[in-house]
Motif scaffolding. Structure first.
Motif, PDB file in Angstrom:
ATOM      1  N   SER B 138       0.856  -1.191   0.000  1.00 37.77           N
ATOM      2  CA  SER B 138       0.000   0.000   0.000  1.00 37.77           C
ATOM      3  C   SER B 138       0.894   1.243   0.000  1.00 37.77           C
ATOM      4  N   GLY B 139       0.273   2.379  -0.277  1.00 34.12           N
ATOM      5  CA  GLY B 139       1.041   3.626  -0.281  1.00 34.12           C
ATOM      6  C   GLY B 139       1.738   3.893   1.049  1.00 34.12           C
ATOM      7  N   GLY B 140       1.013   3.662   2.129  1.00 38.46           N
ATOM      8  CA  GLY B 140       1.601   3.919   3.446  1.00 38.46           C
ATOM      9  C   GLY B 140       2.789   3.002   3.711  1.00 38.46           C
ATOM     10  N   LEU B 159      15.217  14.777   5.164  1.00 44.78           N
ATOM     11  CA  LEU B 159      14.335  15.763   4.545  1.00 44.78           C
ATOM     12  C   LEU B 159      13.076  15.040   4.074  1.00 44.78           C
ATOM     13  N   PHE B 160      11.930  15.625   4.298  1.00 44.88           N
ATOM     14  CA  PHE B 160      10.659  15.022   3.870  1.00 44.88           C
ATOM     15  C   PHE B 160       9.913  16.021   3.011  1.00 44.88           C
ATOM     16  N   ASP B 161       9.625  15.629   1.775  1.00 47.28           N
ATOM     17  CA  ASP B 161       8.906  16.532   0.864  1.00 47.28           C
ATOM     18  C   ASP B 161       7.461  16.043   0.725  1.00 47.28           C
ATOM     19  N   GLU B 162       6.568  16.613   1.484  1.00 49.31           N
ATOM     20  CA  GLU B 162       5.155  16.218   1.492  1.00 49.31           C
ATOM     21  C   GLU B 162       4.977  14.696   1.549  1.00 49.31           C
ATOM     22  N   PRO B 163       5.501  14.079   2.604  1.00 53.50           N
ATOM     23  CA  PRO B 163       5.540  12.608   2.637  1.00 53.50           C
ATOM     24  C   PRO B 163       4.173  11.940   2.704  1.00 53.50           C
ATOM     25  N   THR B 164       3.131  12.683   3.096  1.00 51.07           N
ATOM     26  CA  THR B 164       1.820  12.030   3.228  1.00 51.07           C
ATOM     27  C   THR B 164       0.798  12.551   2.222  1.00 51.07           C
ATOM     28  N   SER B 165       1.219  13.448   1.332  1.00 54.81           N
ATOM     29  CA  SER B 165       0.243  14.080   0.431  1.00 54.81           C
ATOM     30  C   SER B 165      -0.342  13.128  -0.596  1.00 54.81           C
ATOM     31  N   ALA B 166       0.399  12.048  -0.911  1.00 54.32           N
ATOM     32  CA  ALA B 166      -0.094  11.136  -1.941  1.00 54.32           C
ATOM     33  C   ALA B 166      -0.789   9.923  -1.324  1.00 54.32           C
ATOM     34  N   LEU B 167      -1.044   9.990  -0.012  1.00 50.90           N
ATOM     35  CA  LEU B 167      -1.579   8.803   0.673  1.00 50.90           C
ATOM     36  C   LEU B 167      -3.081   8.899   0.911  1.00 50.90           C
ATOM     37  N   ASP B 168      -3.717   7.733   0.934  1.00 51.80           N
ATOM     38  CA  ASP B 168      -5.102   7.680   1.384  1.00 51.80           C
ATOM     39  C   ASP B 168      -5.137   8.099   2.848  1.00 51.80           C
ATOM     40  N   PRO B 169      -6.244   8.755   3.259  1.00 47.89           N
ATOM     41  CA  PRO B 169      -6.298   9.283   4.635  1.00 47.89           C
ATOM     42  C   PRO B 169      -5.965   8.245   5.705  1.00 47.89           C
TER      43      PRO B 169
END
Lengths: 247, 244
Positions: B138-140, B159-169
């Motif tokens: 899964s994405g997570g 460094l984290f570049d929007e690490p959760t923006s592409a994930l299902d809630p």
């Protein structure tokens, strides 16, 4: 049409030594494979280097590779073959020229010309496929590789090329088949590969239809087997979980 | 650990970074937020030079990253980077994704790299997936592997570049938890994110960026309770009550 088919012709004597016509086909097939396989290995190596060059940052290397592709893709194969066989040898250094034109067995010099010709011609096409394969990958792949400290070389070697080559197996397969078919141009400079042997059989025996039917069948079976082989390769390297991959 | 000195960057006519000055101390967790197009992703990508800069200096661990003499590959090996879209290598198993760079860049031997990778996978709760391929996760899970892959180089900064923006809630939490554990272990972190819950709970400082400029920076409790800059106030209102 009134034609008496005679399939036994292949087992009849050619009148030269103890050979039967089938021997000519076997020997022709041997040359065809020898030309195509060696040229293919060289084309794959040269084309891959050029394909990588076209995707590198900077201007000079991509420009060189692009010029190569345009040159070899826009001149007919047959013209290229005649250039390699009739023209280029005249511009070789004196000693090499004597060696190529006089010392070498004529079959060998024809063989060298046709392998060089097919390798360089096909390399231009392989280059384009390798380039598109690399460019089809998400940009994040090279970013991810660079971000862990890989050099450009390592990025290509470990991350980009293994994926790009998987993507381009189908078009590469058709290039692989093309090189076998294109190898028939060698008959025009006197190399006795499959097509040349077919024509010779037709002339010697006057059984034109049988000769060309057998040649057609041999080319067809050969290419179908190569295709089956490449399908196996494609299955073998499939990535689990990806589209069409094993679960 | 990281210091931006008056950093400028242009994309053609667009002035994406307009004089960034920022310092991140060792062990500090800095969350960078701001409206989309504000330059926050570009900014974090300049730290390991995935994006070059046109003017100014960025110092990472005492080295000027924009200096052509700096060995970028060596520097990047010390700076972990986690992408919005994970960017795992799809042709390699989870284990090989993690061990590839320690083996090839650091010359670690395979057995040691495998052992380290399994330990890291345990840390992100995915030891049982070591032989899976990225497309089977899964994405997570992929993002947690990507974090483990970054950690395998034993970086000094992550460094984290929007690490959760592409994930299902429902997968966001598992990734944020791993990041929180990492922060608590003392890792220096710079995180571009819209996860204000994470910022509030984990960050030492929140940096708000707009039009390529840092317009506000403050400890999270101050930033959320009493944002000074009008743009930041508006941004927080939007985030908390998006329908209003």
């Amino acid at each position: 049409m009134n034609y008496n088919w005679d399939w036994n012709i292949f087992f009849k004597s050619t009148g030269i030594g103890s050979e039967i016509y089938l021997d000519w086909f076997v020997s022709g097939l041997g040359w065809t494979i020898a030309v195509a396989l060696v040229a293919w290995i060289a084309a794959l190596a040269i084309g891959s280097v050029l394909g990588v060059m076209r995707t590198l940052p900077g201007k000079v290397l991509p420009a060189i590779a692009t010029a190569y592709v345009e040159l070899f893709r826009n001149v007919p194969l047959l013209v290229q073959l005649f250039l390699w066989y009739f023209v280029v040898p005249d511009y070789l250094p004196e000693a090499t020229q004597v060696w190529f034109k006089q010392d070498l067995n004529p079959a060998t010099s024809a063989y060298i010309s046709v392998v060089v010709c097919l390798a360089l011609f096909t390399a231009a096409r392989v280059c384009e496929q390798v380039r598109t394969g690399i460019q089809a990958l998400p940009r994040g792949q090279s970013a991810a590789a660079l971000a862990v400290g890989f050099s450009i070389g390592q990025t290509y070697r470990h991350v980009l090329l293994p994926q790009a080559f998987r993507i381009i197996i189908p078009p590469l397969t058709s290039e692989f088949l093309n090189i076998f078919k294109n190898s028939s141009v060698a008959s025009l400079i006197g190399l006795m590969e499959l097509l040349a042997q077919t024509k010779q059989t037709a002339e010697f025996s006057a059984n034109i239809f049988e000769a060309f039917t057998l040649a057609t069948v041999i080319y067809f079976v050969l290419n179908m087997s190569l295709m089956a082989l490449m399908n196996l390769v494609e299955k073998k390297v499939r990535i689990p979980g990806m589209m069409g991959g094993a679960k | 650990m990281i210091r931006f000195n008056n950093v400028h960057k242009w994309f053609k006519d667009l002035h994406v970074l307009n004089g960034i000055d920022l310092q991140v101390a060792q062990g500090e967790v800095v969350v960078v937020c701001g409206p989309s197009g504000s330059g926050k992703s570009t900014m974090i990508r300049t730290v390991n030079q995935l994006e070059s800069i046109n003017e100014g200096e960025i110092w990472v661990d005492g080295k000027n990253v924009a200096d052509p003499k700096t060995d970028l590959n060596a520097l990047r090996a010390e700076v972990g980077f986690v992408f919005q879209h994970f960017n795992l290598y799809p042709h390699l198993s989870v284990l090989d994704n993690i061990t590839l760079s320690p083996i090839k860049v650091k010359g670690m031997d395979k057995a040691a790299a495998d052992k380290q990778a399994v330990a890291l996978l345990e840390r992100v709760g995915l030891a049982h997936k070591k032989d899976a391929f990225p497309a089977q996760l899964s994405g997570g899970q992929q993002q947690r592997v990507a974090i483990a892959r970054g950690l395998a180089m034993e970086p000094r900064v992550m460094l984290f570049d929007e690490p959760t923006s592409a994930l299902d809630p429902e997968m966001i939490g598992e990734v944020l938890k791993v990041m929180k554990d990492l922060a608590e272990s003392g890792m220096t972190m710079m995180v571009v994110t819209h996860e204000m819950g994470f910022a509030r709970e984990v960050a030492d400082r929140v940096v708000f960026i707009d039009h390529g400029k840092i317009v506000e920076q403050a400890p999270p409790e101050e930033f959320f309770k009493n944002p000074q800059h009008e743009r930041a106030q508006q941004f927080l209102r939007q985030l908390l009550t998006p329908m209003s």
